[in-house]
Design a protein around this motif. Structure first.
Motif, PDB file in Angstrom:
ATOM      1  N   LEU A 411     -13.217   9.613 -17.989  1.00 11.13           N
ATOM      2  CA  LEU A 411     -14.566   9.191 -17.546  1.00 11.13           C
ATOM      3  C   LEU A 411     -15.639  10.078 -17.167  1.00 11.13           C
ATOM      4  N   LEU A 412     -15.082  11.560 -17.067  1.00  7.40           N
ATOM      5  CA  LEU A 412     -15.797  12.698 -16.845  1.00  7.40           C
ATOM      6  C   LEU A 412     -16.565  12.352 -15.410  1.00  7.40           C
ATOM      7  N   LEU A 413     -15.397  12.000 -14.445  1.00  8.04           N
ATOM      8  CA  LEU A 413     -15.845  11.886 -12.961  1.00  8.04           C
ATOM      9  C   LEU A 413     -15.345  13.155 -12.336  1.00  8.04           C
ATOM     10  N   ASP A 414     -16.161  13.756 -11.565  1.00  4.08           N
ATOM     11  CA  ASP A 414     -15.576  14.816 -10.877  1.00  4.08           C
ATOM     12  C   ASP A 414     -15.232  14.292  -9.325  1.00  4.08           C
ATOM     13  N   TRP A 415     -14.019  13.756  -9.290  1.00  2.00           N
ATOM     14  CA  TRP A 415     -13.548  13.273  -7.889  1.00  2.00           C
ATOM     15  C   TRP A 415     -12.345  14.257  -7.531  1.00  2.00           C
ATOM     16  N   ARG A 416     -12.041  15.211  -7.887  1.00  2.00           N
ATOM     17  CA  ARG A 416     -10.979  16.107  -7.885  1.00  2.00           C
ATOM     18  C   ARG A 416     -10.464  16.034  -6.461  1.00  2.00           C
ATOM     19  N   ARG A 417     -11.253  16.637  -5.315  1.00  5.59           N
ATOM     20  CA  ARG A 417     -10.814  16.932  -3.966  1.00  5.59           C
ATOM     21  C   ARG A 417     -10.593  15.529  -3.461  1.00  5.59           C
ATOM     22  N   ARG A 418     -11.829  14.628  -3.827  1.00  6.16           N
ATOM     23  CA  ARG A 418     -11.495  13.217  -2.954  1.00  6.16           C
ATOM     24  C   ARG A 418     -10.492  12.489  -3.305  1.00  6.16           C
ATOM     25  N   TRP A 419     -10.169  12.504  -4.558  1.00  8.08           N
ATOM     26  CA  TRP A 419      -9.007  11.413  -5.204  1.00  8.08           C
ATOM     27  C   TRP A 419      -7.758  11.998  -5.299  1.00  8.08           C
ATOM     28  N   GLN A 420      -7.474  13.323  -5.379  1.00 15.12           N
ATOM     29  CA  GLN A 420      -6.405  13.930  -5.904  1.00 15.12           C
ATOM     30  C   GLN A 420      -5.322  13.486  -5.023  1.00 15.12           C
ATOM     31  N   TRP A 421      -5.246  13.318  -3.738  1.00 16.19           N
ATOM     32  CA  TRP A 421      -3.965  13.175  -3.088  1.00 16.19           C
ATOM     33  C   TRP A 421      -3.716  11.278  -2.916  1.00 16.19           C
ATOM     34  N   VAL A 422      -4.964  10.873  -3.307  1.00 16.06           N
ATOM     35  CA  VAL A 422      -4.731   9.356  -3.349  1.00 16.06           C
ATOM     36  C   VAL A 422      -4.090   9.119  -4.670  1.00 16.06           C
ATOM     37  N   MET A 423      -4.140   9.897  -5.765  1.00 17.63           N
ATOM     38  CA  MET A 423      -3.531   9.652  -6.960  1.00 17.63           C
ATOM     39  C   MET A 423      -2.203  10.124  -6.719  1.00 17.63           C
ATOM     40  N   ILE A 424      -1.720  11.078  -6.167  1.00 14.26           N
ATOM     41  CA  ILE A 424      -0.350  11.521  -5.747  1.00 14.26           C
ATOM     42  C   ILE A 424       0.350  10.572  -5.186  1.00 14.26           C
ATOM     43  N   CYS A 425      -0.379   9.681  -4.082  1.00 16.89           N
ATOM     44  CA  CYS A 425       0.146   8.752  -3.427  1.00 16.89           C
ATOM     45  C   CYS A 425       0.449   7.519  -4.103  1.00 16.89           C
ATOM     46  N   VAL A 426      -0.431   7.240  -4.883  1.00 19.20           N
ATOM     47  CA  VAL A 426      -0.174   5.959  -5.777  1.00 19.20           C
ATOM     48  C   VAL A 426       0.967   6.135  -6.538  1.00 19.20           C
ATOM     49  N   ALA A 427       0.800   7.217  -7.344  1.00 21.61           N
ATOM     50  CA  ALA A 427       1.939   7.589  -8.236  1.00 21.61           C
ATOM     51  C   ALA A 427       3.320   7.511  -7.696  1.00 21.61           C
ATOM     52  N   ALA A 428       3.339   8.121  -6.580  1.00 23.52           N
ATOM     53  CA  ALA A 428       4.670   7.876  -5.843  1.00 23.52           C
ATOM     54  C   ALA A 428       4.900   6.675  -5.458  1.00 23.52           C
ATOM     55  N   VAL A 429       3.902   5.895  -5.062  1.00 23.91           N
ATOM     56  CA  VAL A 429       4.361   4.438  -4.719  1.00 23.91           C
ATOM     57  C   VAL A 429       4.914   3.547  -5.918  1.00 23.91           C
ATOM     58  N   VAL A 430       3.976   3.741  -7.181  1.00 27.34           N
ATOM     59  CA  VAL A 430       4.542   3.125  -8.134  1.00 27.34           C
ATOM     60  C   VAL A 430       5.730   3.452  -8.775  1.00 27.34           C
ATOM     61  N   SER A 431       6.161   4.761  -8.573  1.00 27.95           N
ATOM     62  CA  SER A 431       7.515   5.266  -9.477  1.00 27.95           C
ATOM     63  C   SER A 431       8.719   4.877  -8.519  1.00 27.95           C
ATOM     64  N   GLY A 432       8.352   4.916  -7.100  1.00 27.28           N
ATOM     65  CA  GLY A 432       9.142   4.346  -6.128  1.00 27.28           C
ATOM     66  C   GLY A 432       9.490   2.846  -6.164  1.00 27.28           C
ATOM     67  N   LEU A 433       8.598   2.233  -6.432  1.00 30.54           N
ATOM     68  CA  LEU A 433       8.856   0.593  -6.821  1.00 30.54           C
ATOM     69  C   LEU A 433       9.398   0.281  -8.216  1.00 30.54           C
ATOM     70  N   THR A 434       9.211   1.029  -9.002  1.00 33.02           N
ATOM     71  CA  THR A 434       9.684   1.116 -10.425  1.00 33.02           C
ATOM     72  C   THR A 434      11.375   1.365  -9.964  1.00 33.02           C
ATOM     73  N   GLY A 435      11.824   2.523  -9.429  1.00 38.82           N
ATOM     74  CA  GLY A 435      13.182   2.783  -9.147  1.00 38.82           C
ATOM     75  C   GLY A 435      13.706   1.563  -8.176  1.00 38.82           C
ATOM     76  N   LEU A 436      13.100   1.084  -7.315  1.00 34.59           N
ATOM     77  CA  LEU A 436      13.611   0.206  -6.378  1.00 34.59           C
ATOM     78  C   LEU A 436      14.112  -1.179  -7.227  1.00 34.59           C
ATOM     79  N   TRP A 437      13.074  -1.486  -8.245  1.00 35.81           N
ATOM     80  CA  TRP A 437      13.279  -2.606  -9.122  1.00 35.81           C
ATOM     81  C   TRP A 437      14.493  -2.423  -9.937  1.00 35.81           C
ATOM     82  N   ALA A 438      14.525  -1.306 -10.494  1.00 39.49           N
ATOM     83  CA  ALA A 438      15.754  -0.893 -11.245  1.00 39.49           C
ATOM     84  C   ALA A 438      17.213  -1.123 -10.696  1.00 39.49           C
ATOM     85  N   PHE A 439      17.076  -0.678  -9.264  1.00 39.87           N
ATOM     86  CA  PHE A 439      18.268  -0.600  -8.543  1.00 39.87           C
ATOM     87  C   PHE A 439      18.527  -1.989  -8.011  1.00 39.87           C
TER      88      PHE A 439
END
Length: 846
Positions: A411-439
């Protein structure tokens, strides 16, 4: 001495009493004797059983077994049938009647674990009731013929092959001498090719009935071609398997989306008429790189396993490293997406180091046959039971972090500093829920498959840990395709990102609608992102059908709309109405439209009265209306222009606003489609026992939201060129274009008897979302009129004075509501997961 003897005599009765109590306790704790589970003890039992095939309406054939066993009330194990389903006595009694499962002693000494697991599905609990005849046990089991592999369902066994399918009744040993009052087989349309033993009790072709059967029936028949070919191409080792829907043909949507995106980008670049600016070059470079990722992703997702099997047979690898290769593939694609995305340098380095450590861990486990991870050896230690979850979920985290970063880049959006840690946290939550569901899914799956097996305490933990290890061993392979489909949903971001920086209206002041290259771009966008791509015929992807029809429908819609568009009409001096309106003050345009409507309303009321008394006033109003009409080209009225122009000052603004409206309005429609696809019928039970269930749920929601938002973007971008005078009418024209490819797929599927994938509710939901979006766009167009109206309803009455517009909107909503309610009552399509049956793998040596 005499004193001692007296004490011994006193203790003797107490010892005898204790011994009697111990014997009594042991007798109560002991399992029912095998002597009670014999054919002689159950010769008074009565059984009725039915096996029914359903072929039409699904890509694979469904087999339902319904069995009713009536045992004498005096049978020793009959009272145990009323116990809790987890009780050992209950399992023993039901195991005796059904001939399934194994007892603790058998699991301890047997090396063949094929009887330990039951792969059938039971969506209804086994019911037990007491009647005059005795204790009645009702048992229903369901299975699907997804491949040419033998399987059991209920008291039946099915043997599918390329030429004929055979179904045979397998009598439990304890019921050999029982009375088989009724044995019924419904073939679901086909006629039996051979029947053993012959029967004269049948009442219709394709339905066979044995009354008081003394032998086990065996029936061979040829299934419908659609379901037969689906099973063939989904069977490993078959000639057509490499081209089936699970292989090469399903890679076509990735390749086609990438190729058409590249064509759309080239048309857009050619329409610039000059060398691209730096930002435009960056957008085109991002699109090209994304196309390469899509093609590569489609290849390794659906053809990587075929390539691996070819290399494995060529080089004679002794172990099956396919699950580990899937882990490395997910990690590799995730790292590539992270490097392509907008992450900072230190985060990219951290991701690469993290991926390298994970690869090293898996390589170490494979080389040294470590039991800390699920490897090709199939062994897993107790400490590894925790580590394997983290190691399996880690590649999912890298993948989602890359997807989020890549979407921001496209999308050519320069939000690197503002959203970088948000993306990391969301990715961690999604992957964690994926593992919890599988378990949690493993626990449910283990409970279902071992429902009649009592594993001995000495082997229980070993068998469960071995199955648990294989579950996580194939987790990456099962997740790969769903992850690929989720990444495919980034395609609209890539197209919208290029269109955002390269559209002509940024440099041309008289551009009021997309130019020729942009219209061609939007036609491709509609076919790729708005039209669903779930068509499958005879086991092969039918995406090319809906793709071509989507392009033709969108092109025809655009051509028909431009020929009738108010803004495309000439306005004199070589210009168009749209160009003139673009230079007109918007508030002045709305005031003229309001004045025009007021005059029409007054004229209508005057016509209702005596003509002689009000002829003067009527002539004055008509003259003023004629004067307003002379200010516009012939055939154009002042009241039509606000509807045609839309709420925003540019077509890009209309597109973004309508996409946002559609994505919000589409939330209830997404809930409806989610219910029909993932919850209704047995779909939720299938998802809840699948390791990739959470990814499937997330993809289902994302899939429909992308369709609604993309449809709204298409509607808003071409708002000024579409058929229809107002928003709901324009939305219905877009719905008609959407219904062409989906409707043709529905017709084809019904003709050959395949699954419809809820096509009719999809059309109804799309029509509802689009017409509501069109209504909202019109309301926002006349938002300045709100202060003159007492309520929102009065504003709507002011906007839609024409009965045609109101009728179109109400009719669309009514049809959509009736259609959705109908499918809610009937139930939607069954979501069948293409997964590895982990308990069907060979068990490691104890």
């Amino acid at each position: 001495m005499i004193h001692l003897r007296r004490h011994m005599l006193l203790l003797l009765p107490m010892l005898i009493l204790y011994a009697a109590m111990a014997v009594s306790t042991t007798a109560r704790a002991a399992p029912p004797s095998a002597a009670t589970c014999t054919a002689d003890r159950l010769k008074e039992a009565q059984i009725t059983t039915t096996a029914e095939f359903v072929h039409r309406g699904s890509n694979v054939s469904k087999v339902t077994s319904v069995t009713e066993i009536t045992v004498p009330a005096g049978w020793e194990q009959a009272p145990h049938l009323f116990l809790d389903t987890h009780a050992a006595d209950y399992r023993s009694a039901l195991r005796c009647l059904l001939g399934k499962g194994a007892d603790a002693k058998e699991t301890e000494i047997s090396k063949d674990d094929s009887k330990f697991y039951d792969y059938e599905w039971r969506f209804q609990p086994v019911s037990v009731s007491r009647q005059k005849e005795g204790v009645v046990v009702s048992y229903e089991a369901i299975a699907w013929v997804q491949a040419l592999a033998d399987f059991k369902v209920g008291l039946w066994e099915i043997f599918p092959n390329r030429d004929e399918w055979t179904i045979e009744l397998k009598r439990p040993p304890s019921l050999e001498k029982a009375k088989w009052a009724s044995v019924h087989v419904k073939l679901g349309g086909p006629v039996a090719a051979s029947v053993e033993p012959p029967t004269a009790d049948s009442e219709a072709r394709g339905e066979l009935l044995w009354k008081n059967a003394r032998e086990s029936p065996r029936i061979a028949f040829r299934p419908p071609a659609a379901q037969l070919w689906t099973a063939i191409v989904q069977t490993r080792g078959q000639d057509w398997e490499a081209l089936g829907a699970a292989s090469a043909s399903s890679a076509f949507p990735y390749i086609a989306t990438g190729a058409l995106s590249l064509i759309a980008g080239r048309r857009l670049r050619r329409g610039l008429g000059r060398n691209p600016l730096p930002l435009e070059k960056r957008a085109f470079a991002g699109l090209r790189f994304w196309v390469l990722i899509l093609v590569f992703l489609g290849f390794i997702t659906f053809m990587g396993d075929d390539l691996y099997r070819f290399l494995s047979s060529k080089f004679g690898w002794g172990h099956d490293y396919a699950p580990t290769v899937s882990v490395f593939s997910i990690l590799f694609v995730g790292v590539v997406l992270c490097l392509f995305g907008t992450l900072s340098t230190h985060v990219r380095v951290a991701v690469c180091v993290f991926a390298g450590c994970l690869v090293t861990l898996y390589v170490f486990a494979e080389l040294f046959e470590s039991a800390l991870l699920s490897t090709s050896e199939g062994r897993l230690s107790s400490p590894g039971a925790r580590l394997v979850v983290i190691a399996s979920v880690a590649p999912i985290f890298v993948w989602f972090l890359g997807v989020f970063a890549c979407g921001q880049r496209l999308l050519l959006l320069d939000w690197r500093r503002r959203w970088q840690w948000v993306m990391i946290c969301v990715a961690a939550v999604v992957s964690g829920l994926t593992g919890l569901w599988a378990f949690l899914a493993f626990g449910r799956s283990w409970e279902r498959r071992t429902w009649l097996t009592d594993l001995a305490p000495t082997v229980h933990d070993w068998y469960k840990l071995a199955t648990y290890g294989r579950w996580w061993q194939w987790f990456a392979s099962d997740s790969f395709r769903v992850l690929g489909d989720i990444a495919l949903q980034l395609a609209p971001l890539a197209l919208v990102g290029v269109l955002r920086v390269c559209r002509a209206e940024q440099r041309e002041t008289d551009s009021f609608t997309p130019n020729e290259s942009e219209r061609a771009f939007l036609v491709i966008f509609f076919a790729v992102m708005v039209v669903p791509n779930y068509a499958t015929y005879f086991g092969f992807s039918g995406y090319v059908t809906t793709l071509v029809l989507g392009i033709l429908a969108a092109a025809f819609l655009l051509a028909a709309g431009r020929s009738r568009s108010v803004l495309e009409k000439p306005a004199g001096r070589g210009g168009l109405v749209g160009q003139v309106v673009l230079r007109t003050d918007r508030s002045e345009l709305l005031r003229t439209a309001r004045r025009y409507r007021d005059l029409q309303s007054r004229l209508h009321h005057l016509k209702a009265g005596p003509s002689a008394e009000q002829s003067g006033s009527r002539e004055a109003i008509e003259q003023e209306i004629d004067q307003l009409d002379r200010g516009f080209p012939e055939g154009v009225r002042a009241v039509d222009l606000p509807f045609a122009f839309g709420p925003m000052g540019s077509w890009w603004g209309n597109a973004c606003r309508c996409a946002l409206i559609s994505s919000l309005i589409g939330l209830p429609a997404t809930g409806v489609m989610y219910w029909l696809d993932m919850v209704s019928g047995p779909s939720w039970s299938l998802a809840s026992e699948n390791s990739t269930g959470f990814l499937a749920v997330m993809y289902e929601i994302l899939y429909w939201q992308v369709i609604w938002a993309s449809g709204g973007f298409f509607l808003g971008a071409l708002w000024r060129d579409l058929l229809g005078r107002n928003g709901p009418a324009k939305a219905l024209s877009v719905t008609a274009a959407f219904a062409v490819p989906v409707g043709v797929h529905d017709v084809i599927a019904q003709m050959v008897g395949l699954g419809l994938q809820n096509t009719v509710p999809a059309i109804a939901a799309f029509a509802s979302v689009m017409t509501f979006s069109g209504l909202s766009m019109d309301v926002q167009t006349f938002r300045t009129e709100r202060r003159y109206r007492s309520s929102t309803s009065s504003l709507l009455m002011y906007i839609y004075r024409m009965p045609v517009a109101s009728g179109a909107f109400l009719l669309a909503q009514l049809v959509a509501l009736v259609t959705i309610l109908k499918y809610f009552q009937e139930g939607g399509s069954v979501w069948l997961f293409d997964v590895h049956d982990v308990t069907n793998k060979s068990t490691p040596e104890k």
